[in-house]
Design an enzyme around this catalytic site. Structure first.
Site, short mmCIF file in Angstrom:
data_model
loop_
_atom_site.label_atom_id
_atom_site.label_comp_id
_atom_site.label_asym_id
_atom_site.label_seq_id
_atom_site.Cartn_x
_atom_site.Cartn_y
_atom_site.Cartn_z
N GLY A 140 -70.90 -46.31 -18.74
CA GLY A 140 -69.99 -46.50 -19.87
C GLY A 140 -69.55 -45.16 -20.44
O GLY A 140 -68.38 -44.86 -20.51
N PHE A 141 -70.53 -44.35 -20.85
CA PHE A 141 -70.27 -42.99 -21.36
C PHE A 141 -69.38 -43.00 -22.60
O PHE A 141 -68.67 -42.04 -22.86
CB PHE A 141 -69.69 -42.11 -20.25
CG PHE A 141 -70.37 -42.30 -18.92
CD1 PHE A 141 -71.71 -41.95 -18.76
CD2 PHE A 141 -69.71 -42.89 -17.86
CE1 PHE A 141 -72.35 -42.16 -17.55
CE2 PHE A 141 -70.35 -43.11 -16.64
CZ PHE A 141 -71.67 -42.74 -16.49
N LEU A 169 -90.04 -39.83 -23.88
CA LEU A 169 -90.72 -41.12 -23.75
C LEU A 169 -90.99 -41.49 -22.30
O LEU A 169 -92.01 -42.09 -21.97
CB LEU A 169 -89.90 -42.22 -24.42
CG LEU A 169 -89.60 -41.99 -25.90
CD1 LEU A 169 -88.72 -43.09 -26.44
CD2 LEU A 169 -90.90 -41.88 -26.70
N LYS A 177 -89.20 -39.56 -16.28
CA LYS A 177 -88.35 -39.87 -15.13
C LYS A 177 -86.94 -40.25 -15.57
O LYS A 177 -85.96 -39.66 -15.12
CB LYS A 177 -88.99 -41.02 -14.33
CG LYS A 177 -88.33 -41.22 -12.98
CD LYS A 177 -89.00 -42.34 -12.18
CE LYS A 177 -90.21 -41.84 -11.44
NZ LYS A 177 -90.66 -42.79 -10.40
N THR A 178 -86.83 -41.20 -16.48
CA THR A 178 -85.50 -41.65 -16.87
C THR A 178 -84.82 -40.64 -17.80
O THR A 178 -83.60 -40.48 -17.75
CB THR A 178 -85.57 -43.03 -17.54
OG1 THR A 178 -86.52 -42.99 -18.61
CG2 THR A 178 -85.98 -44.09 -16.55
N GLY A 191 -82.62 -39.22 -28.96
CA GLY A 191 -81.84 -39.72 -27.83
C GLY A 191 -81.53 -38.58 -26.87
O GLY A 191 -81.43 -37.43 -27.27
N GLU A 224 -76.67 -37.91 -24.44
CA GLU A 224 -75.44 -37.13 -24.57
C GLU A 224 -75.62 -35.64 -24.54
O GLU A 224 -74.74 -34.90 -24.14
CB GLU A 224 -74.71 -37.57 -25.85
CG GLU A 224 -74.16 -38.96 -25.63
CD GLU A 224 -73.66 -39.65 -26.88
OE1 GLU A 224 -72.46 -39.53 -27.15
OE2 GLU A 224 -74.46 -40.32 -27.55
#
Lengths: 763, 327, 188
Positions: free
Chosen positions: A267-268, A656, A659-660, A727, A730
């Site tokens: 989406g971005f 958290l 990896k992701t 987060g 971005e």
């Protein structure tokens, strides 16, 4: 900024902090590199994206788009199209259902949802941009619909359109606000301080139109039931926003619209707001009286869905002899439309990054007759950091000082413009660790001093920066008698690993093994709240709500356990572990969830909770930071640029899921490489028409453009955020383009201030 | 996409007949370009004659050391062929510089010759284009023309030919074998593609009803030392801004044999005959390479966005020749 | 212009011209009656519910629709199904029997994706790419076209995979996954 807002900001300074989350320092699933829980489905091709849901009696819709940028429709000749095989309906302004104008985004009213443009198309004969849908063809098959759409002839009364940013930027005006902030801000007399500064640079930086180009094109499937309720499968980053915006457009109750989006193919920011096609799909389903799918073609995506505005920014920096900033002047212009009203917030970046005796920042915006511009990964900060961080590099060369050192010298103690405390800022540490790992000290200070055959080599660095946002979120938590837990939230997954990290979180908080926790999301029938996969806010927003929901569930479970339970009347703390609640430090004194529920004769308990307002974001200066290091090779003969090495050193609170999180940070950097070197949406200003609406001619980075990208992070928790995390979606793109431009300067001695840095600029 | 009738030709004779007897018929090979253009409604054939079943899918060695490559041989099969890699490395290299692995597996040799320009205005129905609608005008001239021709363009058209493989074939003096209602003939590669002049919609020398059966590549011993270099806007998977195919033989510091062709610069693969003339017998060094490049690009004309390609082409020629000369 | 009260036509008009084809998809013979305009991709996605192959651009520019045809990677969006009589098609759904293909497992382990939309195409492409590599096919980064052996390097992998775009930017993970799945076979 309103008086009320100012007052609020003052009040929150005196509000006590929320107690830090005990999980912040607990080692559990959080902090470990858990593989994605939906990985199997994705690698097997079993994850179903919007256009892939099987609906009985489905018809196919294809839009017909305007080929003028401004004017009105004189007539639509659908004679051939209507008679083309398989055509069911042709929807135009004459037979489209009435649709109200949707709201634009207002952070105070996220609950109402929002559209990128407040035009409801197919309601009149007015054309506001080249690419605006003027008709929708519905047919039995995709092939038939596409062909019939090509047969629709539209006659226009064309008017002169305002489409050239370059020609019209001088007419730009100051918007009323930029993301709720004052559009202009002055501290001291920056012009005077700049004039008197010992060292200075003053330049213009330009960035072009960009498009998100998620590999999944926007798509929707809409179906109305007999009672007039609408179900929509939509590729959206905001199921609840989409639901409310659609309900508003069609005059429905929020509960009469359901939006489903389990997997979103990227989406971005391009799928955050409601766009026309979703409403048109619903309108077409109404006219055709059957379920309709509108899966946009790649060209349609360019025509119907906007991207990032072009910008022109001036950055003037003045420093004293010791290298301290005397003045930061960062101003400029972006474009928007009268129906989008979105001034991309590049001027917020300089407000929070460096200490300076004086500051003058502000931005203007000019209205064009183009498709609505919208948020694209790190709106504002991506282009803002390109200008500011290029300028700092230029100043460092002018002063003959190391650019890392120049930034360290100007590290602020408090937020430079708000004066608030930083909740967690360790940028200098990120620079220190990054520089060490990258081997920055071995870099020659002089440009043009490294060569490998035909290739000139340079190293560049830039600061990455992205603020922390959080929105109140609602979650529903069910703990079942088999000891399992189900967390439910109207959340969105477009690749961040939403389900994975929330399962890690809930497992830790509930004291359950991972496999006993599941997460349901992507459906607006789940508790209503403005959870958006945007602003890098989603993980923290949901986490805050999960925390309060678990606390509530625990209270209820203790009550349910009753007096017969070892938990009754405990005067030590109760902790969640081993599948239940146990007395802290007292071994097996406690009871599992399964046991409590079974004893109580309950199949499950279910609680619903909403997290509180994000006051912490007002009280503190909250942001993620990073240092982007890269090595560029520039071919002396051809001007070709290759990025041969990258190291991103980030300060984003606690990580958290390494990896992701690393994948997201890398992904941002990859998009930054595209932004710096190749991407550009070409708008022909003679017509206002996008000329490269294709992935063949809009060059996103390919495998070979991307080097190994090393990511390191401070992993210092922010005591004021849920889970201590920030987060990471971005920040990766921020600073990336500047790091590249700076490395290219270091390699070649050529300073390129116009993106993208295509090879012709380096010949 | 408009509806079309589909027929699969089992033999050449049928193919020629179907092609010449069916109104508005087109040949379908790998489809990598034609299907895309049909989807864009730029090509609107009423019938497709599928040639992929024709017995034209072989690469044969000729007794003289040359090769004949069948029209329907897939691009990958050419690039992986041991003789191509050994004797004509520039051809293998040009192919693997083109498109993507998937497309090369699909695309045929003849289709590669027949591919149409990537001009943004050719692809856009809302724009004027003399290729799509002869006489309509050309919006590329005053528009985005970064990818466009610097050599041999006209007031009608500034499009470029997008092929990589054809640039190598031009350098190799290949011949195009065709068959039509009037029998077989052979077309010299440099005559196969045309310059736009005032008929840019006529792109090749193929006559109505003719189809390509294969490519003949004559022996060229010194092509063992050859190169294809492609300059583009990203590291891979993009069309050429400029490309250079070259083979060079140096004897005692002098150019003994030279073949040079350019891609991305003209409406056709551009055989650099002027540069070859300048280089014949010249010193195999940077000065004469630059002189040759200057001579070849002397008639070049840049537009608003593609002016840089003139210098880029010169530098790339000098670079490629330098590398071949061992410098 | 259509009338405002236009009602939908009740009976669907059959496609203008249809063709019967027999395809072997993931080992199963499928006999289909299709509009000749239908691409292999749309046959798979819209007619056979095989939605693993993705539509990212429908113009041969992104690689998301990659499938294997007679073992070779091809773009299903640019393949007209009518042309493929008798060909064997393998989609992501058919590359493994029950268990994961080693490359699928490696994609999970190395996080070679984010949104997952380009993933089936990346995986099918990588399987085809590896076969090409083993066949001795050089690439644009192979210096010597006539080389007898080519190193299975990062650069080779990246060049050969460049026809598969990943906008999430998972390229590093994809490259690692490909190495980990195929390195042992290269060494053989």
């Amino acid at each position: 900024m309103s008086v009320l807002q100012k007052l609020m900001e003052t009040v929150v300074q005196f509000m006590p902090d929320k107690a830090p989350d005990p999980l912040i320092h607990k080692h559990g699933y959080l902090g470990t590199p858990v593989s994605r829980v939906d990985g199997q489905r994705k690698v097997k091709g079993e994850a179903r994206f919007t256009a892939e849901f099987e609906i009985e009696n489905l018809a196919y819709a294809v839009p017909v788009c305007s080929t003028i940028a401004k004017g009105r429709i004189i007539s639509i000749d659908a004679y051939d199209a209507e008679r083309s095989p398989g055509v069911i309906a042709i929807v135009t302004a004459e037979n489209a259902p009435k649709m109200k104008r949707p709201p634009l985004m207002d952070v105070r009213h996220m609950d109402k949802g929002f559209a990128a443009s407040d035009l409801a198309v197919l309601q009149d004969d007015k054309i506001s941009w080249d690419g605006q849908p003027v008709a929708v063809v519905v047919a039995e098959t995709l092939e038939q619909a596409e062909h019939a759409a090509s047969l629709v002839r539209v006659e226009y009364d064309e008017k002169a359109a305002r489409v050239s940013f370059e020609d019209l930027k001088a007419e730009a005006t100051v918007p009323s606000a930029v993301m709720g902030e004052d559009p202009e801000l002055e501290i001291g007399n920056a012009q005077k301080a700049f004039a008197a500064a010992a060292f200075k640079v003053d330049n213009l930086y330009r960035t072009p139109h960009y498009n998100h180009n998620a590999i999944e094109p926007h798509a929707a499937i809409a179906a109305w039931d007999e009672d007039g309720r609408l179900t929509v499968f939509d590729s959206t980053q905001f199921v609840n926003g989409c639901k409310h915006a659609l309900a508003g457009m069609f005059g429905l109750d929020g509960d009469d619209v359901r939006v489903i989006a389990p997997f979103v193919g990227g989406g971005f920011g391009g799928k955050a707001a409601l766009w026309n096609h979703t409403a048109l799909c619903a309108a077409a389903a109404k006219v055709a009286n059957r379920p309709v799918k509108m899966a946009l073609s790649r060209e349609d995506v360019f025509r119907l869905i906007g991207g990032r505005t072009p910008s022109e920014q001036r950055v003037a920096l003045g420093a004293d002899k010791e290298g301290k900033f005397a003045a930061i002047i960062h101003t400029g212009v972006t474009a928007t439309t009268t129906h989008a009203k979105f001034p991309e917030q590049f001027s917020l970046t300089p407000r929070h990054l460096y200490a300076s005796r004086t500051m003058s920042v502000g931005q203007k915006v000019v209205n064009l007759d183009t498709v609505a511009n919208t948020w694209m990964r790190a709106p504002g900060e991506s282009i803002g950091t390109f200008a500011l961080e290029s300028a700092i590099d230029e100043l460092a060369y002018a002063m003959k000082i190391d650019p890392v050192e120049l930034r360290r010298l100007n590290e602020p103690e408090r937020d430079p413009t708000k004066g608030t405390e930083f909740s967690s800022r360790h940028l200098v540490e990120a620079y220190r660790r990054g520089a060490e790992k990258f081997g920055w000290s071995g870099r020659p200070a002089e440009p043009c001093s490294q060569r490998d055959g035909k290739w000139l080599i340079g190293q560049g660095v830039a600061t990455a920066y992205y603020p922390v946002f959080r929105f109140p979120a609602a979650v529903r938590l069910r703990i079942a008698a088999d000891g399992s837990a189900l967390v439910q939230a109207a959340a969105n997954e477009m690749g961040m690993g939403t389900a994975t990290v929330q399962i890690q979180h809930a497992a830790d908080r509930l004291g359950l093994p991972l496999e006993m926790v599941s997460f349901r999301y992507g459906d607006s029938d789940l508790p209503d709240s403005p959870i958006i996969a945007g602003g890098s806010s989603q993980t923290g927003s949901i986490a805050a709500a999960v925390q309060v929901a678990v606390e509530k569930a625990h209270r209820e479970l203790v009550k349910l356990a009753g007096n017969g339970s070892p938990l009754a009347g405990a005067n030590v703390e109760i902790e969640a572990r081993d599948g239940g609640l146990f007395l802290s430090g007292e071994g097996n004194k406690g009871e599992t969830y399964a046991s409590i529920l079974k004893r109580a004769g309950r199949d499950f308990i279910e609680v619903e909770e909403t997290s509180g307002m994000p006051f912490e974001v007002m009280k503190y200066s909250m942001a993620s930071y990073g240092a982007q290091f890269c090595k560029a090779r520039v071919n002396r003969e051809s001007g070709e640029v290759r990025i041969s090495r990258w190291l991103g050193s980030f300060d984003c609170g606690r990580i958290l899921n390494p990896k992701t999180a690393v994948s997201q940070l890398r992904g941002g950097i990859v998009m930054g490489i595209g932004m710096a070197l190749a991407e550009e949406t070409l708008l022909d200003t003679r017509r206002g028409r996008i000329m490269n609406p294709s992935l063949a001619e809009y060059h996103v980075p390919v495998h070979l453009d991307v080097p190994h990208i090393e990511i390191i992070y401070n992993d210092i928790p922010d005591e004021h955020t849920p889970l201590g995390a920030h987060g990471v979606g971005e920040i990766g793109i921020t600073g990336a383009a500047a790091a590249i431009a700076n490395a290219i300067f270091h390699a070649t001695g050529k300073r390129i201030r116009d993106l993208p840095i295509t090879l012709g600029k380096l010949l | 996409m408009k509806s079309f009738a589909y027929a699969r030709a089992a033999d050449l004779e049928t193919a020629v007949q179907l092609l010449s007897k069916t109104p508005n018929a087109k040949l379908l090979g790998g489809g990598t370009n034609l299907v895309d253009l049909m989807r864009e409604n730029i090509e609107q054939p009423d019938a497709l004659v599928d040639v992929t079943g024709l017995p034209l899918d072989r690469i044969q060695e000729r007794p003289d050391g040359g090769l004949v490559i069948g029209a329907t041989v897939r691009n990958t099969a050419v690039a992986v062929h041991p003789v191509v890699r050994d004797r004509y490395p520039l051809l293998a290299q040009a192919i693997v510089f083109g498109a993507s692995g998937q497309i090369r597996n699909m695309a045929t040799v003849a289709g590669n010759l027949m591919q149409r320009t990537r001009c943004l205005y050719f692809y856009d129905h809302a724009a004027r284009c003399n290729k799509r609608a002869p006489g309509a005008g050309c919006d590329a001239i005053g528009g985005f023309n970064r990818m466009h021709a610097i050599l041999g363009a006209s007031d009608s058209c500034i499009a470029t030919h997008p092929s990589d493989m054809c640039v190598a074939l031009a350098a190799l003096n290949a011949k195009v074998k065709v068959v039509g209602p009037n029998g077989e003939r052979t077309i010299a590669f440099e005559d196969f593609h045309r310059l736009p002049e005032d008929t840019p919609h006529i792109e090749t020398d193929l006559q109505p009803g003719e189809l390509i059966t294969g490519i003949e590549i004559p022996p060229l011993g010194f092509a063992r030392r050859s190169l294809y270099r492609k300059i583009r806007d990203r590291a891979s998977y993009a069309f050429a801004l400029v490309s250079v195919a070259a083979a060079l033989e140096v004897d005692n510091g002098k150019v003994r044999n030279i073949r040079l062709a350019l891609g991305g610069v003209a409406h056709k693969p551009w055989r650099a005959t002027e540069a070859e003339r300048v280089l014949a017998g010249a010193n195999a060094g940077p000065e004469s390479f630059r002189q040759a490049a200057e001579a070849e690009l002397a008639p070049a004309r840049g537009l608003a966005h593609n002016d840089f390609k003139i210098e880029l082409a010169k530098r790339t020629i000098v670079g490629v020749l330098g590398e071949l000369a061992g410098g | 212009m259509p009338s405002p009260n236009q009602t939908p036509k009740a009976v669907p008009i059959p496609p203008a011209g249809s063709a019967l084809i027999l395809l072997k998809i993931n080992g199963v013979d499928r006999s289909l009656s299709i509009d000749p305009r239908t691409s292999l991709l749309d046959v798979l996605r819209e007619h056979l519910s095989l939605t693993g192959p993705k539509k990212g651009c429908n113009q041969g520019a992104c690689g998301a629709c990659t499938v294997l045809m007679d073992g070779q990677r091809v773009l299903s969006c640019l393949s007209l199904a009518v042309q493929l009589e008798g060909r064997e098609i393998t989609t992501i759904e058919g590359i493994a029997n029950g268990e994961l293909h080693p490359l699928q497992a490696a994609f999970i382990e190395h996080d070679g994706f984010q949104c997952g939309y380009c993933t089936p195409g990346q995986i099918c492409s990588a399987i085809g790419m590896f076969q090409e590599f083993q066949n001795g096919l050089p690439s644009a980064v192979t210096g010597d076209m006539a080389a007898a052996t080519i190193e299975f390097s990062d650069t080779e992998i990246k060049e050969r995979m460049s026809g598969n775009l990943c906008r999430c930017g998972a390229y590093v993970g994809i490259c690692e996954a490909i190495h980990s799945a195929f390195d042992r076979e290269v060494a053989k």
